[in-house]
Design a protein around this motif. Structure first.
Motif, PDB file in Angstrom:
ATOM      1  N   ALA A  58       0.698  -1.267   0.146  1.00  0.00           N
ATOM      2  CA  ALA A  58       0.005  -0.089   0.005  1.00  0.00           C
ATOM      3  C   ALA A  58       0.611   1.268   0.037  1.00  0.00           C
ATOM      4  CB  ALA A  58      -0.872   0.042   1.177  1.00  0.00           C
ATOM      5  N   GLY A  59       0.314   2.177  -0.282  1.00  0.00           N
ATOM      6  CA  GLY A  59       1.159   3.620  -0.522  1.00  0.00           C
ATOM      7  C   GLY A  59       1.031   4.207   0.708  1.00  0.00           C
ATOM      8  N   ILE A  60       1.996   4.666   1.377  1.00  0.00           N
ATOM      9  CA  ILE A  60       1.884   5.570   2.715  1.00  0.00           C
ATOM     10  C   ILE A  60       1.853   6.990   2.479  1.00  0.00           C
ATOM     11  CG2 ILE A  60       2.996   5.820   5.073  1.00  0.00           C
ATOM     12  CD1 ILE A  60       1.992   3.005   4.433  1.00  0.00           C
ATOM     13  N   VAL A  61       0.779   7.856   3.011  1.00  0.00           N
ATOM     14  CA  VAL A  61       1.015   9.012   2.550  1.00  0.00           C
ATOM     15  C   VAL A  61       0.723   9.978   3.792  1.00  0.00           C
ATOM     16  CG1 VAL A  61      -0.170   8.329   0.321  1.00  0.00           C
ATOM     17  CG2 VAL A  61      -1.568   8.951   1.960  1.00  0.00           C
ATOM     18  N   PRO A  62       1.244  11.272   3.752  1.00  0.00           N
ATOM     19  CA  PRO A  62       1.008  12.144   4.681  1.00  0.00           C
ATOM     20  C   PRO A  62      -0.137  12.641   4.655  1.00  0.00           C
ATOM     21  CG  PRO A  62       2.583  12.912   3.343  1.00  0.00           C
ATOM     22  CD  PRO A  62       2.227  11.863   2.540  1.00  0.00           C
ATOM     23  N   ILE A  63      -0.956  13.044   5.940  1.00  0.00           N
ATOM     24  CA  ILE A  63      -2.308  13.667   5.985  1.00  0.00           C
ATOM     25  C   ILE A  63      -2.537  14.276   7.060  1.00  0.00           C
ATOM     26  CG2 ILE A  63      -3.581  11.813   6.939  1.00  0.00           C
ATOM     27  CD1 ILE A  63      -4.709  13.136   3.625  1.00  0.00           C
ATOM     28  N   ALA A  64      -1.365  14.963   7.790  1.00  0.00           N
ATOM     29  CA  ALA A  64      -1.596  15.940   8.780  1.00  0.00           C
ATOM     30  C   ALA A  64      -2.596  16.665   8.757  1.00  0.00           C
ATOM     31  CB  ALA A  64      -0.077  16.483   9.027  1.00  0.00           C
TER      32      ALA A  64
ATOM     33  N   ARG B  68      -0.550   9.811   8.988  1.00  0.00           N
ATOM     34  CA  ARG B  68      -0.280   8.954   7.853  1.00  0.00           C
ATOM     35  C   ARG B  68      -1.428   8.067   7.380  1.00  0.00           C
ATOM     36  NH1 ARG B  68       4.668   5.745   9.070  1.00  0.00           N
ATOM     37  NH2 ARG B  68       3.711   5.691  11.204  1.00  0.00           N
ATOM     38  N   LEU B  69      -1.601   7.896   6.341  1.00  0.00           N
ATOM     39  CA  LEU B  69      -2.508   7.004   5.770  1.00  0.00           C
ATOM     40  C   LEU B  69      -1.921   5.793   4.898  1.00  0.00           C
ATOM     41  CD1 LEU B  69      -5.365   9.266   4.424  1.00  0.00           C
ATOM     42  CD2 LEU B  69      -5.311   8.276   6.753  1.00  0.00           C
ATOM     43  N   ALA B  70      -2.482   4.702   4.862  1.00  0.00           N
ATOM     44  CA  ALA B  70      -2.066   3.551   3.864  1.00  0.00           C
ATOM     45  C   ALA B  70      -3.278   3.843   2.916  1.00  0.00           C
ATOM     46  CB  ALA B  70      -2.004   2.371   4.448  1.00  0.00           C
ATOM     47  N   VAL B 169      -2.116   4.758   9.409  1.00  0.00           N
ATOM     48  CA  VAL B 169      -1.039   3.945  10.042  1.00  0.00           C
ATOM     49  C   VAL B 169      -0.732   4.590  11.658  1.00  0.00           C
ATOM     50  CG1 VAL B 169       1.455   3.554   9.630  1.00  0.00           C
ATOM     51  CG2 VAL B 169       0.027   4.115   7.946  1.00  0.00           C
TER      52      VAL B 169
END
Lengths: 355, 355
Positions: A58-64, B68-70, B169
C-alpha cells in the motif's frame, strides 16, 4: 490502433525495458517476474513519485491536520478506448478527481486498478498510462497504489481501469446533494452533451462526422475557485452518466425540493444538438465528463458565476434554473414554447459504455 | 448456479425491491433510474452505513488525529466466482484489508467498484454482496463509496470487483519490504497453497476432489496482535499471487539481503502437497489469501510467534527461515535432502485468474 501510430502520437513515455511491440500475456498478471517487469517498466516510470516507487503493498501518504476525508471510486469501461478529446486513461483520472471535487474536497491521492485483456498492445497501454500522467499532473494528484490483473482474450475490451481517490475536505465545507434549498439558483458550467456525442462519433455510430470533442477535464481547480468566492454553495455535482436530467433528479430527491429549468438557458453546441436530433436523443440525458452543476444561494449566484467565468473550465458557465418548494422531488422544464414538462431520470439505457 | 440455490444458501439479504430472479441488463449501468434501483435495492441495504446511505459522489469520513494513511487497491477477476471457503466478494474485501494491514495500518474505509456482465443473475450478485458485508464486518471496515458499470454479454465472467482502501498508520509503525536486516527471522502464519489449489479444484482442473478450502481471511486483527507484541517487526507481506517464493524475492530485492529458507519447516497440508505433485506445481509459488510473512528481529521472534499462535489466523504460525547478508537479493532454500537451491520469482503464469 497500430503500434507505430500510438508511439508517434505521444513519443515513448520513458526508456522502457519492455518493448513497445510486445503484447500483454497472462503472465503479466501472475504476480511474478513478468508482473514486476510490467510494473517497473511501464507503470511506475511515467507516474513516478516516491510513494509509488517504494513498491510495498500500500502507499503510505502524509495527511496531517485533516479531520475529514472524501473517498470515492469509479470503474471505467468506455468503448472505444480513444475518442476525440480524451481516452480511458484521462477519463479514469478525471472521473475520480471530479467525484472528490464535487464534495468540496481537495483531491490528493489516487489508486489505479487495471484489468488488461490478453493480447493488448503494450504501446497502447503506455499511451493510456501517459494520458493518466498528464491528467494527474493537471489535477495535482498523485497515484500512490496500483494493481494489474490480466484476463483472457475476449474477456475485456483491451482494458478496464478503476480509480479510487482520497481528498481532504476543508474545514467548514459541507456540500451534499441533500443541501438544496428553495430559492437557490442552479448554475451549469458550460454546454452539455459533448462527451457522449464524441464517444458515439468515435464508434462510427453517427453516420457522419459530428466534429464534437469530449469535455473530459479535471474540475478541482474550478471548484476551488468557486469555494473561495462564496461560502454559500450548497450542492456541486458533475452530470456524467444519465446527464443533467438524471443528476438534477438525484438532487431534487435528496433535498426533497423541486427544480425548475429554463430550456432556452441550457447551452448545447449546434453540432451536439444536430447529432441529438438525428438520433432522437435529448441532450439533457447525454453524459458529460467536464461539467458541473452548482446549487447556490440566490444572493451569491452572480458572485459564483463571475468567479467561474474567470476559469478555463467555467468560462461558459450560465444560470439554468432555480430551486422551488414544490412539487417536491420533481424536475420541471420551462420549454422554449412556454409549456412546463416533467423531466424524469433516464429510464433505460441510451448509450452503454460511455465512461 | 440456480437462483433457487443461491437464495437458499444465504437467504435473502434484505427486503429487495429488485426481484431475485431478475438479471443484470445494460440499463443497470446507465446512471439513470435502473442504476438507482440497483444501488438502493441491492448494494446499499446489506452494506448499510450512514456514509454510504447519503448517496453523494464521494463518501465523507472522519479521520481526526491521523498523520499517515495507507492507501491500496486490488481488482479481482477470480474464476470461478465461488470456490470452497470463499467467493469473489469475500476475496475483494480481504485482499484490500490485508494490503493495508501489511503496512501496519488499521484498515478503516473501503470503496467497491463493480463491473457487471449483462445477464448476471441478481441473486448471485446479492450473494456476493452479502459475502462482502460479512467479511467487512469481521475486518471492522466500512464500505463508503461504490460504482457500478455494466458491460455486454461475454465481456466479463459474471463480474469483476475492484476494492480500494484507506487505513490509518499508527505513530511509530514503519513497516516496509525494504526493512529486512541480516539476522532477522522469517515467520509464516500457516500452511501454504490452500487458496490456489481450492480455486483450481473448483474449476474441475484437478481431476479429483482435493478437499482443500481456501484460506481467504482478513488478517488485520492478527497484525494488530503482532504489533502489540513487538516494536521490532520489520516487514509484513501477504504471499498472494506468485506465492511465498515471489513475495520473499520482492523483500530480498527491496532490502538488498539474502533470505534462506528451511524447506522442512514450511507447512503444506498433505492434500495441497498431493495436488501439487500431481500437477507438477511447487507450493512455494501457489497463491495464498489468508497468510502472511513476517520479518522480525531475531530477539523478538519467539515473542511474536507466541502472540500469533493465540489468534485464529495465526495458530499454525512457524519460523521458516532467516535473513542473511549475502548473496544479496537472493532467496535460497535448504532442501530436505540438505542441498541449497536458488528460489526465483515465478517466471511465467501458473494459475491465471486466481484472485
Amino acid at each position: 490502433m497500430s503500434e507505430e501510430k500510438a508511439v508517434s502520437m505521444n513519443g515513448p513515455v520513458c526508456p522502457l525495458p519492455l518493448r513497445h511491440d510486445e503484447k500483454i500475456v497472462l503472465g503479466h498478471g501472475s504476480g511474478g517476474k513478468m508482473s514486476h517487469d510490467l510494473i517497473n517498466g511501464l507503470f511506475v516510470p511515467p507516474l513516478a513519485n516516491p510513494i509509488l516507487a517504494v513498491g510495498d503493498d500500500a502507499g503510505i501518504v502524509p495527511i496531517a491536520n485533516a479531520t475529514r476525508l472524501a473517498v470515492s471510486t469509479d470503474s471505467h469501461v468506455v468503448w472505444p478506448l480513444f475518442f476525440p478529446g480524451g481516452d480511458i486513461g484521462k477519463l479514469a483520472i478525471c472521473g475520480t478527481v471530479n467525484d472528490l471535487a464535487m464534495m468540496g474536497a481537495t483531491p490528493r491521492y489516487l489508486t489505479a486498478g487495471f484489468i488488461l485483456e490478453e493480447g493488448l498492445e503494450m504501446a497502447l497501454l503506455a499511451q493510456v498510462v501517459d494520458a493518466m500522467r498528464v491528467a494527474a499532473a493537471e489535477a495535482g494528484v498523485k497515484i500512490v497504489a496500483g494493481d494489474t490483473k490480466v484476463v483472457q482474450r475476449g474477456k475485456a475490451d483491451g482494458l478496464y481501469i478503476n480509480t479510487a481517490g482520497v481528498g481532504v475536505v476543508p474545514e467548514g465545507v459541507t456540500l451534499s446533494g441533500a443541501n438544496a434549498q428553495p430559492g437557490d439558483i442552479i448554475i451549469l458550467s458550460g454546454p452539455i452533451g459533448d462527451h457522449g456525442i464524441a464517444v458515439l462519433g468515435a464508434r462510427g455510430e453517427l453516420g457522419f462526422d459530428a466534429d464534437v470533442v469530449s469535455d473530459v477535464a479535471p474540475l478541482n481547480h474550478l471548484v476551488a475557485t468557486m469555494l473561495a468566492a462564496s461560502r454559500h454553495i450548497h450542492v456541486l455535482r458533475d452530470p456524467t452518466r444519465g446527464g443533467v436530467a438524471s443528476t438534477l433528479n438525484e438532487i431534487a430527491r435528496q433535498s426533497a425540493v423541486a427544480i425548475v429549468l429554463d430550456e432556452k438557458a441550457i447551452p448545447v453546441r449546434p453540432s451536439v444538438q444536430a447529432a441529438c436530433e438525428m438520433l432522437g436523443f435529448d441532450p439533457l440525458y447525454i453524459a458529460n465528463e467536464g461539467k458541473l452543476l452548482a446549487v447556490v444561494h440566490h444572493q451569491e449566484a452572480d458572485r459564483v458565476l463571475g468567479a467561474m467565468r474567470q476559469t478555463r473550465y467555467g468560462e461558459e458557465a450560465v444560470i439554468i434554473g432555480e430551486v422551488k418548494e414544490a412539487p417536491k422531488t420533481r424536475v420541471l422544464l420551462k420549454t422554449t414554447i412556454g409549456s412546463l414538462r416533467v423531466v424524469d431520470m433516464l429510464a433505460g439505457e441510451m448509450l452503454p459504455r460511455i465512461c
